[in-house]
Structures are given as C-alpha cells and as structure tokens.
Design an enzyme around this catalytic site. Structure first.
Site, PDB file in Angstrom:
ATOM      1  N   HIS A 189       6.704 -12.656  -6.387  1.00 58.55           N
ATOM      2  CA  HIS A 189       6.703 -11.667  -5.295  1.00 58.55           C
ATOM      3  C   HIS A 189       8.155 -11.424  -4.867  1.00 58.55           C
ATOM      4  CE1 HIS A 189       6.025  -9.750  -1.460  1.00 58.55           C
ATOM      5  NE2 HIS A 189       4.789  -9.534  -1.836  1.00 58.55           N
ATOM      6  N   GLU A 204       5.469  -3.517  -7.068  1.00 57.89           N
ATOM      7  CA  GLU A 204       5.653  -3.642  -5.631  1.00 57.89           C
ATOM      8  C   GLU A 204       7.055  -3.185  -5.249  1.00 57.89           C
ATOM      9  OE1 GLU A 204       2.441  -6.156  -3.907  1.00 57.89           O
ATOM     10  OE2 GLU A 204       4.297  -7.280  -3.841  1.00 57.89           O
TER      11      GLU A 204
HETATM   12  P1  PGA Z   1       2.301  -4.869   2.664  1.00 61.62           P
HETATM   13  O1  PGA Z   1       2.631  -6.047   1.632  1.00 61.62           O
HETATM   14  O2  PGA Z   1       0.876  -4.449   2.382  1.00 61.62           O
HETATM   15  O3  PGA Z   1       2.466  -5.506   4.005  1.00 61.62           O
HETATM   16  O4  PGA Z   1       3.260  -3.779   2.390  1.00 61.62           O
HETATM   17  C1  PGA Z   1       2.268  -5.886   0.294  1.00 61.62           C
HETATM   18  C2  PGA Z   1       2.764  -7.021  -0.512  1.00 61.62           C
HETATM   19  O5  PGA Z   1       3.842  -7.556  -0.236  1.00 61.62           O
HETATM   20  O6  PGA Z   1       2.071  -7.424  -1.461  1.00 61.62           O
END
Ligand code: PGA
Length: 231
Positions: A98, A155
């Site tokens: 992540h 992401e």
């Molecule tokens: P968010 O986070 O939905 O708060 O934008 C998504 C993620 O980091 O997977």
C-alpha cells in the site's frame, strides 16, 4: 465474475470499535442477496482473531484480509507479523505495498515482492497496490510465475483519502498496462471510492478497495447493497 469489495480500516478503530463495526455490518447485510459480490474486510492485526471467529460462527461470506505481512518467514524478526503468526485465521487476502507502507515505512518494490512470496506461501492471495510511477518496477520485481497469483490494485496517491477519485478512463488504461505486463490478472481500483461512484469503476475493474468510506459500517453496507442490487 463476482466483484470484490474490500474494506481497509488502516490504523483506525480500537478492538471494541472494530467489533462493533462487524456486528453492525453483518446485521445490515443479513437480508441482502450477496451472491454477485465478494466482500472482504481488513481490520488491524489485533482484530483478526476475533473477526475470524465471528465470521465462522455467523457463517457469513466475508473474506478476512490482512493489511500487511512481514517480508520474512517465521524466525528472528522482532516485531514483525509473519504468515506463520497468521496461520489458522482463515485469511483470504493480504494487502501488500500500500502506498502508505511505501511512504511511511520505506517499503520498496523489492520488499513488496518478498511479501508477495510470503503471502502465497501462507495460502493468501496478495493484493499488490501500486501507482503508475513504479508500476513497471513493481511488476518486474515479482517472480514471473507468481504474477498470475496476484491481484493488482491501482491506487493513485492523489486519490487516496482526498475525495478526488480518479478518472475512470485513466483507471481503464492502467488496467490495460498491468494486464500487458502481468497477464490476465484481477484488477482493482482504490482511492476515494463511495457508494455514489463505485458502479462506474466496476465497469472497468474486478473490484474496489475502500478506505474512508468503509469506516462507517452503514456506509459500507450501503456500498455493498448498491453493487449487489445492480449486478
Ligand atoms: P480511501 O483509501 O478510500 O480513503 O481513499 C483507499 C485506500 O487507501 O485503499
């Protein structure tokens, strides 16, 4: 194919709050036909055991997920949570790489590749998160024969927690790029996904990762309901 809807608590919630989330969420979806979706939740390590027991007892279709794992196997790695430590918890997925791990904990594509191996050794499917600037590097770092066992999640940093969800056309392009490099893998999008915008992403993705919007169990149940009743 069933769409994967994955809630990531990140470092939010005490153990009690996480349990309350689970109780409320299970109650909210209890009457819903969830056969067209796959629902997953990633609470903190400290909640995994209780979640695992509750999910088994309620026999609900909720896949338990870890937000992270050690890049190393069982052994002398003080403070790390290895796949061995997680054995018996019935974890389906492991989120690896992540952007918050890369940004705040110095994780490199090489470390993430090691985590991919660990997750697979531990019987979990790695959900490899990436952004475009290191997409090629990350895919190249993963052993070729393991790529097809991964799920990839696009992401974009600018979209995470910002309310500025990415353009769907761009998400589609990234999906094509990943599939060119990694083969016919499952592809998710994450970044400010809500019940209002989720359906557009599911036109071009196999699922979504949901952070902020999923912290409230009623909101996440609403998102799940929107998808389940429209697919
Ligand atoms: P968010 O986070 O939905 O708060 O934008 C998504 C993620 O980091 O997977």
């Amino acid at each position: 194919m069933r769409k994967l809807l994955l809630s990531n608590f990140k470092s939010n919630k005490s153990i009690t709050e996480a349990n309350n989330w689970l109780d409320t969420f299970l109650e909210k979806i209890s009457l819903l036909n969830t056969s067209s979706v796959e629902i997953a939740v990633a609470p903190s390590f400290l909640s995994l055991e209780e979640f695992s027991q509750k999910i088994a007892a309620a026999s609900v279709p909720l896949q338990l997920t870890t937000q992270n794992i050690s890049a190393y196997p069982a052994g002398s790695y003080t403070g790390a949570i290895s796949v061995k430590n997680l054995e018996g918890l019935n974890l389906q997925y492991a989120i690896v790489g992540h952007s918050e791990r890369r940004k705040y904990f110095g994780e490199t594509s090489q470390i993430v590749a090691q985590k991919v191996e660990q997750a697979i050794d531990g019987g979990m499917t790695p959900v490899v998160c990436l952004d475009t600037e290191y997409l090629e590097e990350q895919i190249a770092a993963i052993e070729l024969n393991l790529l097809e066992k991964c799920i990839f999640a696009y992401e974009p940093l600018s979209a995470i927690g910002s309310g500025k969800n990415a353009d769907v056309g761009r998400v589609k392009k990234v999906s094509q790029r990943i599939k060119t490099l990694a083969g016919e893998v499952k592809f998710l999008y994450g970044g400010s996904v809500t019940a209002e915008n989720v359906l557009e992403y599911l036109l071009v993705c196999d699922g979504v990762l949901v952070g902020s919007f999923s912290l409230d169990p009623s909101q996440f149940a609403q998102l799940v309901t929107t998808v389940a009743t429209n697919s």
